[in-house]
Design an enzyme around this catalytic site. Sequence first.
Site, short mmCIF file in Angstrom:
data_model
loop_
_atom_site.label_atom_id
_atom_site.label_comp_id
_atom_site.label_asym_id
_atom_site.label_seq_id
_atom_site.Cartn_x
_atom_site.Cartn_y
_atom_site.Cartn_z
N THR A 127 0.84 -1.19 0.00
CA THR A 127 0.00 0.00 0.00
C THR A 127 0.88 1.24 0.00
O THR A 127 1.76 1.39 0.85
CB THR A 127 -0.98 0.01 1.20
OG1 THR A 127 -1.75 1.22 1.17
CG2 THR A 127 -0.25 -0.09 2.53
N HIS A 161 1.57 -10.67 14.93
CA HIS A 161 2.50 -11.23 15.90
C HIS A 161 2.08 -12.61 16.40
O HIS A 161 2.81 -13.26 17.15
CB HIS A 161 2.66 -10.29 17.08
CG HIS A 161 4.04 -10.27 17.67
ND1 HIS A 161 4.94 -11.29 17.47
CD2 HIS A 161 4.68 -9.37 18.45
CE1 HIS A 161 6.07 -11.02 18.11
NE2 HIS A 161 5.94 -9.84 18.71
#
Length: 550
Positions: free
Chosen positions: A466, A523
Amino acid sequence: MPTDVVMPQMGESIFEGTITKWLKKPGDTVQRDEPLFEISTDKVDAEIPSPASGVLTEIKVAEGTTVQINTVVAVLGEAGSAAAPAAASAPTPAAAAAAPKAEAPAATPAPATPAASAGGVDVVMPQMGESIFEGTITKWLKKPGDTVQRDEPLFEISTDKVDAEIPSPASGVLTEIKVAEGTTVQINTVVAVIGGASGAAAPVTSVTAPAAPRAEAAAPKAEVPAATPAPAVSAATASASVGERLRSSPLVRKIAKDNNLDLTRVPGTGAGGRITKDDVLSYMAQGKSTAAAPVAAPVSASAAAKASAAPAAPATPGELVPMSRMRAIIAQRMVESKQTSAHVHTVFKVDMTRIARLREKEKNKYEQRNGVKLTYMPFIARAAVAALKKHPIVNASIEGDAIRYHKNINVGIAVALEWGLIVPVVKQAEERSFLGVARAIVDLADRARSKKLLPDEVAGGTFTLTNSGIFGEQFGTPIISQPQVAILGIGGLSKEPAVVTNADGTDSIAIRSVQHFTLGFDHRIVDGADAGKFMSDFKAYLENWSEDLG
């Protein structure tokens, strides 16, 4: 011999469905595999075909009723069989037990969508992908009486996946528009009729008359005047009485549950006050909370059409404007991602001087040779692919308690549109050359802006790029596109002084072209060390560029 029609199972985890519309009425002749009724489940809205040819002798379950799979909902008799009396259309005790006090009278089910008039061609809502079952008409590009050529753009639609222009299926005159702008209808619904070159146009009122916000809007003659907004629905109408079931589909109830929304406060615009998916999305778009007291009037179809049109006109200060369909979907996806992934971000500064000089030197010859402009995006995409090959955990996704390591690298490239954001995907990017990636990026971006993308071209991404740096920001912290586990944010390119160490070890100050890149990662499965190694290899690939441009 009579044939029972049962509620089908639409997936392993689906155990009930809501009948939203009967496409035939008792006494009608029906052919095998002809659409018989429409259902809504937690996963999909779909048309259900008839299991046999014959006459619909009895409807056992009324519209708006939710029943378990394998429940008998209707009976087909042999051709020539007499239809059951209208009273037989009321729910049976078994069906009533599944959903007590269904309000819609089954004795008068909605008629089937009529065929085109003699010599006319039906224009239907197309299916834009295997998992897409409805679409919203955002704009009509022609009006009744206009001449249209085969394959000429006729109207624009918006779905869960793409915005697209739909071409005319035939040449002729647009004689009738059956579905108004802003209306959401099921696939295969007739939305317009094209007649011969001398066909007479239908009255203009048929164009703008707001229709109900679901498939029932396809009825040929909308009765509400074009200038009249949809009437307000009181809280009593929108909510169920004590001990009575709310008239809504499982899909609507799932959306409400996921967003902690009290459905009793949502005004229903469907038949008998039924709460549709559009009602819920419009209510959420207006920023209503579960504690909101008075129930406001639903957004009119004309207002919804205005909000869905692209590009949207600037809002007047103080004006309350409903979200477009695309905007509402983006909002939902972003919240879902933040609730799903354990977002962490790491920022690396990359010296892009080598690439900047190469691009400046080669860009004119490159465009003349290949027909595409030489931008920075294919350099970045190629570096990302190289790093993903070395660190497949960043190209993975989570499935339950397992990790899916994807076979291919499918890179999504976020494209900012005037009316929202879309992420077309460069499939199997690891098998493409630099030129192949460059051409794919340009092609997908151009077709995204002109509404020419296919649903498959915005699905299946395994990693996303992006580029918010085009607006001048140094770096951002992008949200991961589910079910991916990483996204790379591209910052702005700028020149700044830097310490450069020469080959003999001496330091000097030089002007360098630098760019910040942010890796957002999940994560749950990507550790900080994995992210750091990925970004180090990504940085090294760009700073030591040696690949042929093609």
